[in-house]
Motif scaffolding. Structure first.
Motif, PDB file in Angstrom:
ATOM      1  N   ASN A  38     -42.195 -66.367  18.767  1.00 12.08           N
ATOM      2  CA  ASN A  38     -41.983 -65.282  17.814  1.00 12.08           C
ATOM      3  C   ASN A  38     -40.981 -65.737  16.760  1.00 12.08           C
ATOM      4  O   ASN A  38     -39.782 -65.759  17.001  1.00 12.08           O
ATOM      5  CB  ASN A  38     -41.457 -64.032  18.522  1.00 12.08           C
ATOM      6  CG  ASN A  38     -41.145 -62.920  17.550  1.00 12.08           C
ATOM      7  OD1 ASN A  38     -41.619 -62.906  16.420  1.00 12.08           O
ATOM      8  ND2 ASN A  38     -40.327 -61.975  17.986  1.00 12.08           N
ATOM      9  N   SER A  42     -38.627 -59.626  13.407  1.00 12.45           N
ATOM     10  CA  SER A  42     -38.469 -58.512  14.357  1.00 12.45           C
ATOM     11  C   SER A  42     -38.796 -58.936  15.784  1.00 12.45           C
ATOM     12  O   SER A  42     -39.591 -59.849  15.994  1.00 12.45           O
ATOM     13  CB  SER A  42     -39.418 -57.368  13.986  1.00 12.45           C
ATOM     14  OG  SER A  42     -39.131 -56.888  12.704  1.00 12.45           O
ATOM     15  N   PRO A  43     -38.231 -58.237  16.755  1.00 13.26           N
ATOM     16  CA  PRO A  43     -38.643 -58.482  18.137  1.00 13.26           C
ATOM     17  C   PRO A  43     -40.072 -57.973  18.348  1.00 13.26           C
ATOM     18  O   PRO A  43     -40.529 -57.073  17.639  1.00 13.26           O
ATOM     19  CB  PRO A  43     -37.640 -57.680  18.970  1.00 13.26           C
ATOM     20  CG  PRO A  43     -37.036 -56.696  18.036  1.00 13.26           C
ATOM     21  CD  PRO A  43     -37.173 -57.235  16.654  1.00 13.26           C
ATOM     22  N   SER A  45     -42.451 -56.046  20.867  1.00 12.17           N
ATOM     23  CA  SER A  45     -42.360 -55.167  22.038  1.00 12.17           C
ATOM     24  C   SER A  45     -43.648 -55.147  22.852  1.00 12.17           C
ATOM     25  O   SER A  45     -43.628 -54.809  24.035  1.00 12.17           O
ATOM     26  CB  SER A  45     -41.991 -53.747  21.604  1.00 12.17           C
ATOM     27  OG  SER A  45     -42.926 -53.251  20.671  1.00 12.17           O
ATOM     28  N   ASP A  65     -41.117 -56.304  28.963  1.00 17.44           N
ATOM     29  CA  ASP A  65     -40.215 -57.233  28.279  1.00 17.44           C
ATOM     30  C   ASP A  65     -40.324 -57.099  26.764  1.00 17.44           C
ATOM     31  O   ASP A  65     -41.326 -56.622  26.236  1.00 17.44           O
ATOM     32  CB  ASP A  65     -40.544 -58.677  28.672  1.00 17.44           C
ATOM     33  CG  ASP A  65     -40.263 -58.955  30.137  1.00 17.44           C
ATOM     34  OD1 ASP A  65     -39.380 -58.291  30.716  1.00 17.44           O
ATOM     35  OD2 ASP A  65     -40.935 -59.831  30.707  1.00 17.44           O
ATOM     36  N   ILE A  66     -39.281 -57.533  26.094  1.00 22.84           N
ATOM     37  CA  ILE A  66     -39.263 -57.597  24.630  1.00 22.84           C
ATOM     38  C   ILE A  66     -38.928 -59.032  24.252  1.00 22.84           C
ATOM     39  O   ILE A  66     -38.001 -59.633  24.800  1.00 22.84           O
ATOM     40  CB  ILE A  66     -38.241 -56.610  24.033  1.00 22.84           C
ATOM     41  CG1 ILE A  66     -38.707 -55.186  24.289  1.00 22.84           C
ATOM     42  CG2 ILE A  66     -38.059 -56.867  22.546  1.00 22.84           C
ATOM     43  CD1 ILE A  66     -37.811 -54.115  23.713  1.00 22.84           C
ATOM     44  N   LEU A  67     -39.697 -59.576  23.322  1.00 24.84           N
ATOM     45  CA  LEU A  67     -39.508 -60.953  22.886  1.00 24.84           C
ATOM     46  C   LEU A  67     -38.772 -60.950  21.549  1.00 24.84           C
ATOM     47  O   LEU A  67     -39.331 -60.587  20.516  1.00 24.84           O
ATOM     48  CB  LEU A  67     -40.867 -61.650  22.759  1.00 24.84           C
ATOM     49  CG  LEU A  67     -40.837 -63.140  22.489  1.00 24.84           C
ATOM     50  CD1 LEU A  67     -40.199 -63.882  23.665  1.00 24.84           C
ATOM     51  CD2 LEU A  67     -42.251 -63.645  22.252  1.00 24.84           C
ATOM     52  N   SER A  68     -37.515 -61.325  21.586  1.00 25.79           N
ATOM     53  CA  SER A  68     -36.682 -61.324  20.380  1.00 25.79           C
ATOM     54  C   SER A  68     -37.143 -62.374  19.381  1.00 25.79           C
ATOM     55  O   SER A  68     -37.828 -63.335  19.744  1.00 25.79           O
ATOM     56  CB  SER A  68     -35.224 -61.593  20.742  1.00 25.79           C
ATOM     57  OG  SER A  68     -34.728 -60.560  21.555  1.00 25.79           O
ATOM     58  N   SER A  69     -36.748 -62.194  18.140  1.00 25.60           N
ATOM     59  CA  SER A  69     -37.040 -63.171  17.106  1.00 25.60           C
ATOM     60  C   SER A  69     -36.439 -64.516  17.499  1.00 25.60           C
ATOM     61  O   SER A  69     -35.291 -64.585  17.937  1.00 25.60           O
ATOM     62  CB  SER A  69     -36.449 -62.701  15.777  1.00 25.60           C
ATOM     63  OG  SER A  69     -36.696 -63.638  14.767  1.00 25.60           O
ATOM     64  N   GLN A  71     -37.482 -66.367  19.994  1.00 20.77           N
ATOM     65  CA  GLN A  71     -37.758 -66.666  21.397  1.00 20.77           C
ATOM     66  C   GLN A  71     -39.229 -67.024  21.596  1.00 20.77           C
ATOM     67  O   GLN A  71     -40.078 -66.736  20.750  1.00 20.77           O
ATOM     68  CB  GLN A  71     -37.412 -65.483  22.300  1.00 20.77           C
ATOM     69  CG  GLN A  71     -35.940 -65.240  22.462  1.00 20.77           C
ATOM     70  CD  GLN A  71     -35.675 -64.151  23.491  1.00 20.77           C
ATOM     71  OE1 GLN A  71     -36.458 -63.225  23.651  1.00 20.77           O
ATOM     72  NE2 GLN A  71     -34.563 -64.275  24.186  1.00 20.77           N
TER      73      GLN A  71
END
Length: 114
Positions: A38, A42-43, A45, A65-69, A71
């Motif tokens: 990513n 933005s993360p 979701s 889970d949320i994948l942050s910018s 990651q």
């Protein structure tokens, strides 16, 4: 001399065992497995990965889970698929989304969304 040789063989076996286990694991990886990166601002979701042969999105592969910018996450496949081409939909916390089409997962091991 014999004791030293046996001890060296034992130590070599102990150190090689994890390497063999890792090699075996990689050999059994599904050919469509890939790493999703990513690089958007933005993360993410929700993340959907569906065969281009499908008219609907499959289930969210991130779950809760949320994948942050910045990651990345490994996406692993199970089962048989009749195509190498997949579409990806990333949903952001504000419910906006980005869709990308036609990734050939048989030829790539990394997909980047930016």
């Amino acid at each position: 001399m014999l004791k030293k040789l046996s001890l060296n063989s034992l130590l070599t076996s102990i150190f090689l065992l994890p390497t063999l286990a890792i090699s075996t694991y990689k050999a059994e990886a599904h050919p469509l497995d890939f790493t999703f990166r990513n690089l958007t601002a933005s993360p993410v979701s929700q993340l959907y990965v569906s065969s281009t042969n499908t008219d609907s999105w499959e289930e969210d592969v991130l779950g809760r889970d949320i994948l942050s910018s910045g990651q990345s996450v490994d996406i692993n496949f199970n089962g048989d698929y009749d195509s190498c081409l997949f579409d990806i939909k990333a949903v952001f916390p504000d419910d906006s989304y980005q869709e990308e089409y036609g990734f050939n997962l048989c030829e790539t091991s990394q997909v980047t969304l930016d």
